[in-house]
Scaffold this active site. Sequence first.
Site, PDB file in Angstrom:
ATOM      1  CD  GLU A 127       3.137  -1.613 -12.239  1.00 51.86           C
ATOM      2  OE1 GLU A 127       3.343  -1.156 -11.029  1.00 51.86           O
ATOM      3  OE2 GLU A 127       3.138  -0.631 -12.919  1.00 51.86           O
ATOM      4  CG  ASP A 129       2.418  -3.292  -8.654  1.00 57.00           C
ATOM      5  OD1 ASP A 129       3.267  -3.386  -9.540  1.00 57.00           O
ATOM      6  OD2 ASP A 129       1.429  -2.508  -8.796  1.00 57.00           O
ATOM      7  CD  GLU A 131       3.222  -0.044  -5.030  1.00 52.92           C
ATOM      8  OE1 GLU A 131       3.855   0.593  -5.583  1.00 52.92           O
ATOM      9  OE2 GLU A 131       1.761  -0.326  -4.859  1.00 52.92           O
ATOM     10  CG  HIS A 144      -0.897  -1.968  -2.265  1.00 58.72           C
ATOM     11  ND1 HIS A 144      -2.093  -1.077  -1.986  1.00 58.72           N
ATOM     12  CD2 HIS A 144      -0.834  -1.748  -3.606  1.00 58.72           C
ATOM     13  CE1 HIS A 144      -2.737  -0.803  -3.154  1.00 58.72           C
ATOM     14  NE2 HIS A 144      -1.872  -1.104  -4.141  1.00 58.72           N
ATOM     15  CB  THR A 145      -1.152  -7.830  -4.378  1.00 60.45           C
ATOM     16  OG1 THR A 145      -2.416  -8.129  -3.896  1.00 60.45           O
ATOM     17  CG2 THR A 145      -0.319  -8.356  -3.205  1.00 60.45           C
ATOM     18  CD  GLU A 156      -6.316  -0.632  -6.092  1.00 60.45           C
ATOM     19  OE1 GLU A 156      -7.549  -1.263  -6.437  1.00 60.45           O
ATOM     20  OE2 GLU A 156      -5.911   0.352  -6.726  1.00 60.45           O
ATOM     21  CD1 TRP A 221       0.662   6.985  -2.532  1.00 56.88           C
ATOM     22  CD2 TRP A 221      -0.472   5.075  -2.142  1.00 56.88           C
ATOM     23  NE1 TRP A 221       1.503   6.005  -2.960  1.00 56.88           N
ATOM     24  CE2 TRP A 221       0.589   4.889  -2.693  1.00 56.88           C
ATOM     25  CE3 TRP A 221      -1.394   4.120  -1.529  1.00 56.88           C
ATOM     26  CZ2 TRP A 221       1.097   3.538  -2.882  1.00 56.88           C
ATOM     27  CZ3 TRP A 221      -0.710   3.049  -1.845  1.00 56.88           C
ATOM     28  CH2 TRP A 221       0.364   2.728  -2.634  1.00 56.88           C
ATOM     29  N   GLY A 225      -4.192   6.525   3.886  1.00 57.67           N
ATOM     30  CA  GLY A 225      -4.656   7.420   2.962  1.00 57.67           C
ATOM     31  C   GLY A 225      -3.985   8.731   2.638  1.00 57.67           C
TER      32      GLY A 225
END
Length: 305
Positions: A127, A129, A131, A144-145, A156, A221, A225
């Site tokens: 995957e 990503d 995001e 967010h990768t 991440e 999350w 967080g």
Amino acid sequence: MAIIYLKPPQVRYRKQEDAPPAGCRSAMADARILIVALVSLFAFDRRLVHANFANDTVPSWGAQNVRISADGENLTLTLTNQTGCRIDTVNRFMFGSIEMHIKLVAGNSAGTVTSYYMSSDGSAHDEIDFEFLGNSTGQPYIIHTNIFTQGMGNKEQQFYPWFDPTSSFHNYTIHWNPSEIVWFLDGTPIRVFRNYESLGIPYPSKQAMKAYSSIWNGEGWATEGGRVKIDWGSAPFVAGYARLSLRACVWNDAQCVSTYPASTLTPDQRTQMANIRGSYMIYDYCRDTSRFNGNMPPECSQPQD
């Protein structure tokens, strides 16, 4: 997926007419560089360079929240308190460049996750990503990768945008070839993950992937967080997508063959990436020694530019 809490600093988005960050070219120049970087992909099936949401994607979840324009060129995905939604490409791909223009949810988007990614199937899936983690009004989005290889993620890297991603569409591109994966933002590379399989480091090179776009409830999350929940009084949450481009080898159980340079990035692009990462990267798993108790992932000791 790791839960990462980052206290956002005071970040002011640049206006559209502002100059790009130091070391970055104009959007037009960046686009030219990206085209040069993708020249090697022309050995692929070019019928899919320009794609159409109506013909090349299908809703796979929350179809009632998916809206495709009459000409198939534009898409909106909506999150309500009943459901989010997702679309998948019809075809699977093995190497190539998947490009999307996205306009993120405006206003109070805390707890929402808008995503654009590639993935294979199964528990040992690969995957790649993008995001986009929503935030309270006035606070910046987090880009967010991540990358999963054989079902294992925990790679991440996160960035603040240097522009307002909710005021207009911006180009997010995943470029995946046998040598490396590059995440581009408006033609500027922000991250590279290189192939070190020869050193025993897993790399996504054997599983074909579809491209996906979705919006969903990530309040457990996504924002601080999980401390900040979704304000359903601000619903519905709508993300816009446009100009899907699929410069990729369609997988049909035959090997996708092409010749690639060792790196797709020019020296100017590597300088741009270093500047972006120096100014806007807010988390890098390769610097989080406490998370891994000093036993860092092996790729962290290898060059990634």
